[in-house]
Design a protein around this motif. Structure first.
Motif, short mmCIF file in Angstrom:
data_model
loop_
_atom_site.label_atom_id
_atom_site.label_comp_id
_atom_site.label_asym_id
_atom_site.label_seq_id
_atom_site.Cartn_x
_atom_site.Cartn_y
_atom_site.Cartn_z
N TYR A 102 -0.10 6.33 -3.21
CA TYR A 102 0.64 4.86 -2.95
C TYR A 102 0.97 4.47 -4.20
N TRP A 103 0.46 4.70 -5.43
CA TRP A 103 0.60 4.00 -6.51
C TRP A 103 1.95 4.31 -6.99
N ALA A 104 2.54 5.44 -6.82
CA ALA A 104 3.77 5.98 -7.33
C ALA A 104 5.06 5.30 -6.87
N GLU A 105 4.88 4.24 -5.73
CA GLU A 105 5.94 3.82 -5.15
C GLU A 105 6.16 2.22 -5.51
N LEU A 106 7.34 1.85 -5.78
CA LEU A 106 7.90 0.54 -6.19
C LEU A 106 7.88 -0.38 -4.91
N TRP A 107 6.77 -0.87 -4.16
CA TRP A 107 6.85 -1.81 -3.06
C TRP A 107 7.29 -2.81 -3.21
N PRO A 108 8.24 -3.15 -2.22
CA PRO A 108 8.88 -4.82 -2.06
C PRO A 108 7.65 -5.71 -2.36
N SER A 109 6.48 -5.78 -1.89
CA SER A 109 5.44 -6.47 -2.11
C SER A 109 5.17 -6.92 -3.56
N ALA A 110 5.29 -5.79 -4.39
CA ALA A 110 5.13 -5.83 -5.95
C ALA A 110 6.39 -6.68 -6.37
N LEU A 111 7.50 -6.75 -5.91
CA LEU A 111 8.38 -7.23 -6.40
C LEU A 111 8.41 -8.87 -5.92
N ALA B 98 -2.84 -8.82 -5.84
CA ALA B 98 -2.83 -7.37 -5.47
C ALA B 98 -1.51 -7.34 -4.45
N ALA B 99 -0.48 -6.22 -4.37
CA ALA B 99 0.59 -6.22 -3.79
C ALA B 99 0.49 -4.88 -2.75
N ASP B 100 0.37 -5.14 -1.65
CA ASP B 100 0.62 -4.00 -0.57
C ASP B 100 -0.85 -3.06 -0.72
N VAL B 101 -1.91 -3.82 -0.62
CA VAL B 101 -2.98 -2.97 -0.76
C VAL B 101 -3.89 -2.71 0.59
N LEU B 102 -3.14 -3.44 1.75
CA LEU B 102 -3.93 -3.22 2.96
C LEU B 102 -3.44 -2.28 3.74
N TYR B 103 -3.02 -0.93 3.15
CA TYR B 103 -2.89 0.03 3.92
C TYR B 103 -3.63 0.53 5.11
N GLU B 104 -4.80 0.50 4.64
CA GLU B 104 -5.85 1.05 5.54
C GLU B 104 -6.81 0.02 6.07
N TRP C 140 -4.09 -14.00 -4.63
CA TRP C 140 -2.70 -13.94 -4.14
C TRP C 140 -2.40 -12.37 -3.84
N VAL C 141 -2.37 -12.16 -2.19
CA VAL C 141 -2.04 -10.90 -1.81
C VAL C 141 -0.82 -10.76 -1.22
N ALA C 142 0.12 -10.09 -1.73
CA ALA C 142 1.38 -9.71 -0.94
C ALA C 142 1.56 -8.88 0.07
N ASP C 143 1.72 -8.84 1.09
CA ASP C 143 1.96 -7.73 2.20
C ASP C 143 3.11 -8.09 3.15
N PRO C 144 3.62 -6.79 3.49
CA PRO C 144 4.50 -6.70 4.29
C PRO C 144 4.38 -6.76 5.72
N GLY C 145 3.23 -7.11 6.29
CA GLY C 145 2.76 -7.17 7.69
C GLY C 145 2.03 -5.71 8.03
N ARG C 146 1.37 -5.23 7.13
CA ARG C 146 0.46 -4.11 7.60
C ARG C 146 -0.43 -4.43 8.68
N LEU C 147 -0.67 -3.58 9.34
CA LEU C 147 -1.78 -3.68 10.71
C LEU C 147 -3.07 -4.40 10.05
#
Length: 203
Positions: A41-50, A133-139, A161-168
């Motif tokens: 997961y670390w290698a992707e530039l996620w929208p949450s990071a931006l 943290a950005a997009d850390v709630l994958y699992e 501050w936790v940025a998230d795109p709506g993960r489950l």
């Protein structure tokens, strides 16, 4: 050796020159997944990071900031360039190596260290004014260890501050966080579909 390519990223009014992995699929191996359930997961530039970087750019200089699960560390780079005292942490040694190189290339003064949120937080020298943290709630399995470690990382009266795109797993995380933290949201000028959740620890 990682196969990296140059990528220009514009975020929060700053132009960053980043070296990032060329092929994300090449980082995934069945052996690593079988052993550690490793997914790169670390290698992707996620929208949450931006989105998180956009919010961090407005935080005042001098703030002692920690990014956990930093991956490529764009929020950490932006925060450091804005004058914050930043520590960026990730459990992947590849992520740590890439971020150190990108920090040097962009003139960002920050500390980058290998650390997992299931490990002892003492080596990070907490507490911090702000943990992000950005997009850390994958699992779903990540919910409990993150909630467990945050009180040791955030100073009384400080924030996470936790940025998230709506993960489950996000609703469960927020519901449980609200038992001990004040939970709200922060506006941002980053990608749509991302929410930056603001957790405030009681003083």
């Amino acid at each position: 050796m990682l196969d990296l390519v140059e990528r220009d990223v514009s975020v929060a009014g700053r132009a960053l020159a980043l070296r990032v992995p060329r092929d994300l699929e090449a980082l995934f191996t069945e052996e690593a997944f079988a052993r550690d359930e490793f997914v790169p997961y670390w290698a992707e530039l996620w929208p949450s990071a931006l989105a998180l970087a956009e919010v961090l750019a407005g935080r005042g200089p001098g703030t002692r900031t920690l990014e956990i699960g930093c991956g490529l560390g764009v929020p950490s780079l932006v925060a450091a360039l804005a004058g914050q005292r930043v520590t960026a942490a990730d459990w992947s040694p590849d992520a740590v190596a890439v971020l150190r190189d990108n920090a040097a290339a962009n003139g960002a003064d920050l500390t980058v260290t290998e650390w997992s949120w299931t490990a002892d937080p003492a080596p990070l020298a907490p507490p911090f004014d702000l943990v992000v943290a950005a997009d850390v709630l994958y699992e779903r399995r990540d919910v409990e260890p993150i909630l467990d470690v945050l009180p040791a990382l955030v100073a009384p009266g400080g924030e996470a501050w936790v940025a998230d795109p709506g993960r489950l797993p996000a609703p469960e995380f927020l519901e449980r966080a609200a038992r001990a933290w004040t939970v709200g949201r922060l506006p941002h000028g980053g990608p749509a579909g991302v929410t930056v959740h603001r957790l405030t620890r009681p003083a």
